[in-house]
Write an enzyme that holds these catalytic residues in place. Structure first.
Site, PDB file in Angstrom:
ATOM      1  N   ASP A  25      10.249 -38.809-103.196  1.00 18.12           N
ATOM      2  CA  ASP A  25      10.691 -37.310-102.775  1.00 18.12           C
ATOM      3  C   ASP A  25      11.897 -37.331-101.938  1.00 18.12           C
ATOM      4  O   ASP A  25      12.540 -36.639-101.625  1.00 18.12           O
ATOM      5  CB  ASP A  25       9.867 -36.349-102.202  1.00 18.12           C
ATOM      6  CG  ASP A  25      10.131 -34.807-102.311  1.00 18.12           C
ATOM      7  OD1 ASP A  25      11.056 -34.510-102.989  1.00 18.12           O
ATOM      8  OD2 ASP A  25       9.840 -34.254-101.246  1.00 18.12           O
ATOM      9  N   SER A  56      12.786 -29.073-102.856  1.00 11.28           N
ATOM     10  CA  SER A  56      12.179 -29.493-103.939  1.00 11.28           C
ATOM     11  C   SER A  56      11.557 -28.514-104.443  1.00 11.28           C
ATOM     12  O   SER A  56      10.741 -27.588-103.904  1.00 11.28           O
ATOM     13  CB  SER A  56      11.202 -30.605-103.876  1.00 11.28           C
ATOM     14  OG  SER A  56      11.830 -31.646-103.246  1.00 11.28           O
ATOM     15  N   GLN A  86      12.756 -34.491-111.115  1.00 15.51           N
ATOM     16  CA  GLN A  86      12.416 -33.446-110.207  1.00 15.51           C
ATOM     17  C   GLN A  86      13.642 -32.570-110.484  1.00 15.51           C
ATOM     18  O   GLN A  86      14.864 -32.728-110.659  1.00 15.51           O
ATOM     19  CB  GLN A  86      12.584 -34.147-108.766  1.00 15.51           C
ATOM     20  CG  GLN A  86      12.298 -33.176-107.759  1.00 15.51           C
ATOM     21  CD  GLN A  86      12.450 -33.858-106.204  1.00 15.51           C
ATOM     22  OE1 GLN A  86      13.573 -34.065-106.031  1.00 15.51           O
ATOM     23  NE2 GLN A  86      11.278 -33.954-105.536  1.00 15.51           N
TER      24      GLN A  86
END
Length: 286
Positions: free
Chosen positions: A203, A228, A278
């Site tokens: 991430d 995110s 993502q």
């Protein structure tokens, strides 16, 4: 093992407060909210602790629902969805202040033989020839920002193969980036630990590729606002998070205030270990 890595491992060592209930702490982040990779890794730890040791994580799908409060504990509730002959499925909800902040579904599988193929690993420079984050960040960021980023990432040796987005603001580039990473110290052999640490790191940089296409420096320099939204990973082959892994990232699309990043993670000897996708909020401040 570095002190920072020791602190991170302690962060991932959740307290079990009841069957299927775990409690985790948070660490300071560059922004005033819990780092998404931390929540995802802790949720996977919680799921993995309810699964037999011979079943390895092979995929996860997650949604970031609310910003986490770094000053409050996070409670992880595990729902044992299914225990089949080969596959085990778990659902985890992370809760703070009585509200869900994160939702994870994870699947685990016993090892079995099967068909085998993969795309070749792309060309990339030798990680040992690249500057460390502590060398790179101060060249491109204000001192106080670089110091915070270095501290937040101190458990991981993360090296950019090219100039990061905040090093070329105003210069649109191909929406693709590569970083090498490994933990700053050796780890135990527990496969779940290596998967959770790769989840943690995944991430950190994936949405950088979105910024490159527009010459934006990103959240580190304040010319975009981002967070995110969802995150998915597939673990294809065994790997160690304390050995060099190539994170090859690209962005095929950005629209509607959102940007999509997709990536593959390879071991240094060329094995495709992980696939990652993502989507995140990427907004230009008015």
């Amino acid at each position: 093992m570095s002190e920072a890595l020791d602190d991170l491992l302690d962060l991932l060592d959740l307290e079990q407060i009841e069957q299927n209930f775990f409690r985790g702490r948070s660490r300071s982040a560059v922004v005033p909210r819990v780092f998404g990779g931390q929540v995802a890794a802790q949720a996977l730890v919680a799921a993995g602790r309810t699964v037999p040791e011979d079943r390895l994580a092979h995929s996860l799908h997650a949604y970031f629902l609310r910003a986490g409060d770094p000053g409050a504990p996070i409670v992880y509730t595990v729902d044992r969805i299914r225990d089949g002959r080969s596959f085990t499925t778990r659902r985890v909800v992370a809760v703070q202040h009585g509200q869900p902040i994160f939702h994870l579904s994870a699947s685990f599988q016993t090892y079995e033989e099967g068909l085998e193929h993969q795309d070749a690993m792309p060309a990339a420079p030798d990680p040992e020839t690249l500057p460390t984050a502590a060398e790179t960040l101060p060249r491109h960021l204000p001192a106080h920002v670089a110091e915070r980023l270095i501290e937040a990432r101190a458990a991981v040796d993360l090296r950019y193969a090219d100039v990061p987005p905040w090093g070329s603001v105003g210069e649109p580039r191909e929406p693709r980036s590569q970083v090498w990473f490994r933990t700053n110290g050796k780890l135990a052999d527990d496969p779940l630990l290596h998967v959770c640490l790769a989840t943690y790191v995944s991430d950190m940089t994936l949405l950088d590729s979105v910024l490159l296409a527009h010459g934006r420096g990103g959240w580190a320099v304040g010319d975009v606002v981002g967070a995110s939204l969802d995150h998915a990973m597939w673990f294809h082959r065994p790997f160690r998070a304390d050995e060099w892994l190539l994170y090859d990232q690209e962005s095929p699309s950005a629209s509607g205030g959102r940007g999509l990043g997709q990536a593959r993670i390879y071991t240094q000897d060329g094995k495709l270990a992980i696939s990652v996708i993502q989507e995140g909020v990427v907004r230009v401040p008015r």
